[in-house]
Write a protein that holds these residues in place. Structure first.
Motif, short mmCIF file in Angstrom:
data_model
loop_
_atom_site.label_atom_id
_atom_site.label_comp_id
_atom_site.label_asym_id
_atom_site.label_seq_id
_atom_site.Cartn_x
_atom_site.Cartn_y
_atom_site.Cartn_z
N ALA C 314 0.84 -1.20 0.00
CA ALA C 314 0.00 0.00 0.00
C ALA C 314 0.87 1.25 0.00
O ALA C 314 0.59 2.21 -0.73
CB ALA C 314 -0.92 -0.01 1.21
N TYR C 315 1.94 1.26 0.80
CA TYR C 315 2.76 2.46 0.87
C TYR C 315 3.65 2.61 -0.36
O TYR C 315 3.81 3.71 -0.89
CB TYR C 315 3.62 2.45 2.14
CG TYR C 315 2.87 2.92 3.35
CD1 TYR C 315 2.11 4.09 3.29
CD2 TYR C 315 2.88 2.21 4.53
CE1 TYR C 315 1.40 4.53 4.38
CE2 TYR C 315 2.19 2.64 5.64
CZ TYR C 315 1.44 3.79 5.56
OH TYR C 315 0.74 4.23 6.64
N TRP C 316 4.24 1.52 -0.80
CA TRP C 316 5.18 1.62 -1.92
C TRP C 316 4.47 1.93 -3.23
O TRP C 316 4.98 2.69 -4.03
CB TRP C 316 5.97 0.32 -2.09
CG TRP C 316 7.16 0.24 -1.20
CD1 TRP C 316 7.26 -0.50 -0.07
CD2 TRP C 316 8.40 0.93 -1.34
NE1 TRP C 316 8.49 -0.31 0.50
CE2 TRP C 316 9.21 0.56 -0.26
CE3 TRP C 316 8.90 1.83 -2.28
CZ2 TRP C 316 10.50 1.04 -0.08
CZ3 TRP C 316 10.18 2.32 -2.11
CH2 TRP C 316 10.97 1.93 -1.01
N ILE C 317 3.32 1.34 -3.48
CA ILE C 317 2.69 1.54 -4.79
C ILE C 317 1.59 2.61 -4.73
O ILE C 317 1.85 3.74 -5.16
CB ILE C 317 2.19 0.20 -5.40
CG1 ILE C 317 3.27 -0.88 -5.27
CG2 ILE C 317 1.73 0.39 -6.83
CD1 ILE C 317 4.48 -0.73 -6.15
N PRO C 318 0.40 2.35 -4.21
CA PRO C 318 -0.65 3.37 -4.38
C PRO C 318 -0.34 4.70 -3.68
O PRO C 318 -0.44 5.76 -4.32
CB PRO C 318 -1.89 2.73 -3.74
CG PRO C 318 -1.55 1.32 -3.47
CD PRO C 318 -0.09 1.19 -3.45
#
Lengths: 188, 407, 337
Positions: C314-318
């Motif tokens: 969740a943090y790295w991509i969206p």
């Protein structure tokens, strides 16, 4: 899968294990207002053909295994394996109870876990509660009793290997406990 | 690469477990490599106790095997005794039994929904669904006198009738659950975070479910249409059209994961409401119990000889009781099999390869009832000798402890 | 004379520091109580009284402080102090209303980002040193979380700083006083406005992670790890971690307020002097409460906990993409205009 009637199942068993089937019974139960009925089969088979009988049962349909119930009749231990077949359709399911007796001096029965892996818990329970050896069952620790439970005491046995029954009239059936109480008295 | 694993014990006491049970996990990083189940922490020797008591006393013992299945165990036990002794239950009694059992199913499934929410870290779901559960508990109290451990079952029928005035109250509760069902469905089936945590988690394939003899919603979620109410309809279920619910009813596919188990349980709540409604429409008039006088019933049971099995589809799966009567005051054999007993083995394939974070919800997904499964033996560890303590020893020990606490 | 003056200045700063630390802790605990109460009401239950966090704190302070046998005791005891001190230090860099920060000129927002990682590192160190498998897993997860949310957090800060540096090239754009004086919303066109909204969403997503709140509370996950990092802590040490949590909440929310909503109302009401001071402080507290309600309370009652790999994803991509998109929009906005 072809539906075989209960009477026919008993016949098949009798055919296959000629003379080994010592007892057989079909019960038909009705329920409700409409009095629809369902059937139960009670079979008793000699120990030598027991494993083959379960194998044969698996060819009819892979049975659902419920539990093994134990009964210490004095001279023998009677194990009843409760199966059911033809589940999934209304009124078609047949409860099949396959019983066999083990002599007290040789409490050994082949394990059915290679056919029905789900029977493991129940076999382990019978092993620790009744002291029956299941051949080919891996030696696993106790399921229900503590791991360090006294060796040679089987709680559900009714003979000298059982435990003290806390019955109302305090009648001792088990042998080892009587000794124990005397020891307690000595200490006092 | 040399895999270095470490072990994590879950239980006997752990926030994710409602009851004592030990799991030993071998973990590599966050992945479960090995599971070792060690039940037995809650074994109370109930079967042993039951073999010292008469059948009517056992009903109350069976009721207390578990607080949630307190209609299921007596239901199955009474059936087993009736089958063994050849007692016919009057139709009205059968219908009342089914109504109570289905109310229990509603309460159990909603309780489970709350626990599942809590295991996922979604505490709002816990509070909201347990609040919704109060309604059915109130109804059960109204009908039987108790919120749990209803004490309504008796060999040969039930102990209390449902009167004409009580029916509107039942209908009111059913309407309440029909209203609230949409909300529950919204929370569990449409919430993205719940879907993220439960889809493809704790998968049990159809073959595994068959081989390991899983029961109840666990096996139905894996696509096996197995439900005692459908397969071998007992009691009033024989008149009602009950169909085993599999998740493909709603989604069209069967994955056997935690999400599917949620679907099955939610749909079963609706099914229970329908069953109760059918029962209320068709309930016949007449007696509720075959033999009202307990002394007479006991005498009849004392003379009975035979064996019987009782099966009931409890909220968690099939409850199985085997009773053998042998012309004695106490039954010769009483064997109780709770659904969790059979659902124990399927835990292993479900848990292997999942993450630590999945442990609570996968364990909860079969709706375990450890108290049901484990059915006291106390050890003396002094002087290295492990022995079974006698009643007197226990009494002395408790006297000592009392003195220690309150000198 | 000058030495005397500077000595007086230092004394004043120390006094201010004590007052701010005290107020930070008290307000933090009260806000924690309010958060719990509101969450309880949203979950249809009564909830604890608002002063419950104080009661918890005092109770824990008189409880025995147990150090596990296989723990490294000096690290185990030092970790909570380090976490609390570093989070209180950040308070000195935060402007309240139009009052400049106590230590303005001694550090900027980049320092704050470093300081923000310190409480988390303190918890990780404490977790690893407590010698429990649960705490170990929790500490590993906390490290993964830290690595995950740093990128989006820095993106937000860089985007705001860059925009300011374009408009006011001569100012120290990373100074919090400057950021506080020049709200982003007034500096950008429509495109940049959308960008700023995206940046706010990014920061709002980072906040629960930084504070270990549902859905990003994997390091403490009660039902899995029985408290995770904190499982072996008790008594005084646990009380200190409780304070850290309260102060950290205030710090993170104040940061959001400073970066995105630094508006005051005293000049609108034509107030001055002490009255303006009080009104601004109260208004600041109201803003903190509103932001906390959205970023912490509301989110944590509305979702389930995520698994650690899902948190990282969740943090790295969206979230990172949203943050970078906000940055790009602001750059585009500046260059087109």
């Amino acid at each position: 899968m072809e539906y075989i009637k209960p009477e026919k199942i008993i016949e098949l068993f009798k055919e296959k294990f000629n003379g080994s089937v010592t007892n057989n019974k079909i019960e038909t139960k009705t329920a409700g207002l409409k009095k629809n009925s369902y059937s139960l089969i009670w079979l008793e088979i000699e120990l030598k053909d027991f494993k083959e009988a379960v194998k044969f049962l698996c060819t009819i349909q892979f049975p659902h295994f419920a539990i093994i119930s134990d009964n210490d009749t004095g001279e023998e231990i009677k194990l009843t394996y409760h199966f059911s077949i033809y589940y999934g359709e209304r009124f078609k399911e047949i409860s099949l109870n396959l019983a066999t007796s083990l002599p007290k001096n040789n409490l050994k029965i082949p394990s059915i876990t290679d056919l029905i892996p789900g029977a493991q818990t129940s076999e382990r329970e019978i092993k620790e509660m009744m002291g029956v050896t299941f051949e080919e069952l891996p030696d696993l620790p106790n399921v229900f009793l503590p791991i360090d439970f006294t060796k040679g005491v089987y709680p559900l046995r009714k003979d000298e290997k059982g435990v003290y029954p806390l019955s109302k009239n305090g009648k001792h059936i088990g042998g080892n406990i009587t000794d124990k109480e005397e020891e307690v008295k000595k200490v006092e | 690469m040399n895999k270095k694993t470490y072990s994590i014990p879950i239980g006997p006491v752990h926030p994710s477990l409602e009851e004592p049970m030990t799991f030993n996990f071998e973990i590599y990083g966050e992945r479960i490599e090995k599971v070792n189940l060690a039940p037995g922490d809650n074994h109370r020797g109930i079967e042993f106790m039951g073999r010292q008591r008469n059948p009517i006393q056992i009903i109350y013992l069976a009721e207390r095997i578990c607080g949630i299945c307190s209609a299921s165990h007596p239901f199955a036990f009474c059936q087993a005794v009736e089958n063994a002794a050849g007692i016919e239950v009057p139709e009205r009694g059968q219908y009342i039994r089914v109504i109570i059992a289905e109310l229990e199913r509603i309460h159990s499934h909603i309780l489970w929904a709350g626990i599942a929410g809590h295991e996922l870290g979604f505490d709002s779901v816990l509070y909201i669904s347990w609040r919704a559960r109060e309604e059915v508990l109130d109804l059960l109290e109204y009908l039987t006198g108790n919120r749990i451990n209803y004490g309504i079952f008796m060999i040969g029928g039930v102990r209390r009738d449902i009167s004409e005035e009580q029916i509107p109250r039942i209908r009111k509760t059913l309407e309440y659950y029909k209203d609230i069902y949409g909300k529950l469905e919204d929370i569990f089936l449409k919430d993205p975070t719940i879907a993220l945590r439960t889809k493809n988690v704790g998968v049990l394939t159809k073959e595994e479910a068959l081989n390991l003899c899983a029961v109840g919603p666990t096996t139905r979620a894996s696509g096996i249409k197995k439900d005692v109410r459908q397969d071998q309809p007992y009691s009033a279920y024989a008149d009602l059209d009950v169909k085993a619910i599999t998740p493909d009813v709603l989604t069209g596919e069967v994955n056997g994961d935690v999400y599917d188990r949620i679907i099955v349980r939610l749909l079963e709540v609706v099914q229970s409401i329908q069953i109760i409604e059918q029962c209320l429409e068709n309930i016949p008039s007449g007696d509720i119990i075959a033999e009202k006088k307990l002394v007479k019933l006991l005498n009849q049971l004392k003379k009975a000889k035979g064996e019987g099995i009782g099966r009931h589809e409890a909220p968690r799966g099939e409850v199985f009781h085997y009773v053998k009567l042998a012309e004695a005051e106490v039954p010769e054999v009483w064997k109780a099999r709770a659904p969790t007993y059979n659902n124990l083995m399927p835990w292993a394939p479900m848990l292997l390869g999942e993450q630590i974070a999945d442990i609570p919800i996968v364990i909860a997904s079969i709706d375990p009832c450890i108290a049901c499964m484990d059915r006291v033996t106390i050890l003396n560890k002094a002087n290295g000798q492990k022995e079974v303590l006698t009643k007197k020893d226990l009494h002395d020990l408790s006297v000592q402890k009392t003195r220690r606490i309150a000198p | 004379m000058t030495t005397l003056l500077s000595l007086f200045g230092i004394l004043l700063k120390i006094l201010g520091a004590i007052i701010i630390a005290f107020l930070g802790v008290v307000i933090g605990l009260y806000y924690k109580g309010i958060d719990r109460k509101i969450a309880a009401r949203m979950q249809a239950r009564v909830g604890p009284p608002i002063r419950q966090p104080f009661m918890d704190f005092f109770k824990l302070m008189i409880k025995e402080n147990i150090v596990p046998q296989n723990a490294v005791s000096w690290i185990f005891n030092g970790a909570p102090i380090m976490a609390l001190v570093s989070s209180i230090t950040i308070l000195f860099y935060l402007p309240v209303g139009n009052i400049p920060p106590l230590l303005s000129g001694y550090g900027d927002i980049v320092l704050i980002i470093y300081l923000l990682t310190l409480p988390a590192i303190g918890m990780v160190v404490g977790g690893f040193s407590s010698g429990s498998p649960y705490a170990n897993v929790g500490a590993q997860r906390e490290m993964v979380m830290m690595m995950s949310y740093e990128l989006p957090l820095v993106t937000v800060v860089v985007a705001l700083g860059w925009k300011l540096s374009q408009v006011y090239p001569h100012l120290n754009v990373f100074s919090l006083a400057v950021l506080n004086a020049h709200p982003i919303w007034g500096l950008v066109g429509p495109l940049g406005f959308i960008g700023a909204i995206l940046l706010f969403i990014t920061l709002a997503a980072v906040t629960p992670g930084e504070l270990s709140k549902v859905p990003f509370d994997a390091p403490e996950a009660e039902t899995e790890l029985a408290g995770g990092i904190l499982v072996e802590y008790s008594g005084r040490n646990l009380a200190l971690f409780g304070l850290t949590d309260a102060v950290k909440t205030i710090v993170m929310i104040s940061l959001t307020v400073t970066l995105f909503f630094p508006y005051n109302i005293s000049h609108l009401l034509a107030l001055s002097g002490v009255l303006a001071f009080i009104v601004d402080v109260l208004f600041f507290l109201v803003k903190v409460f509103l932001v906390m309600f959205i970023e912490v309370t509301f989110i944590r009652v509305a979702v389930a906990r995520l698994k650690i790999d899902q948190v990282s994803f969740a943090y790295w991509i969206p979230v990172s993409i949203i943050g970078l998109l906000g940055l790009i929009l602001i750059v585009l906005d500046t260059n087109i205009v």
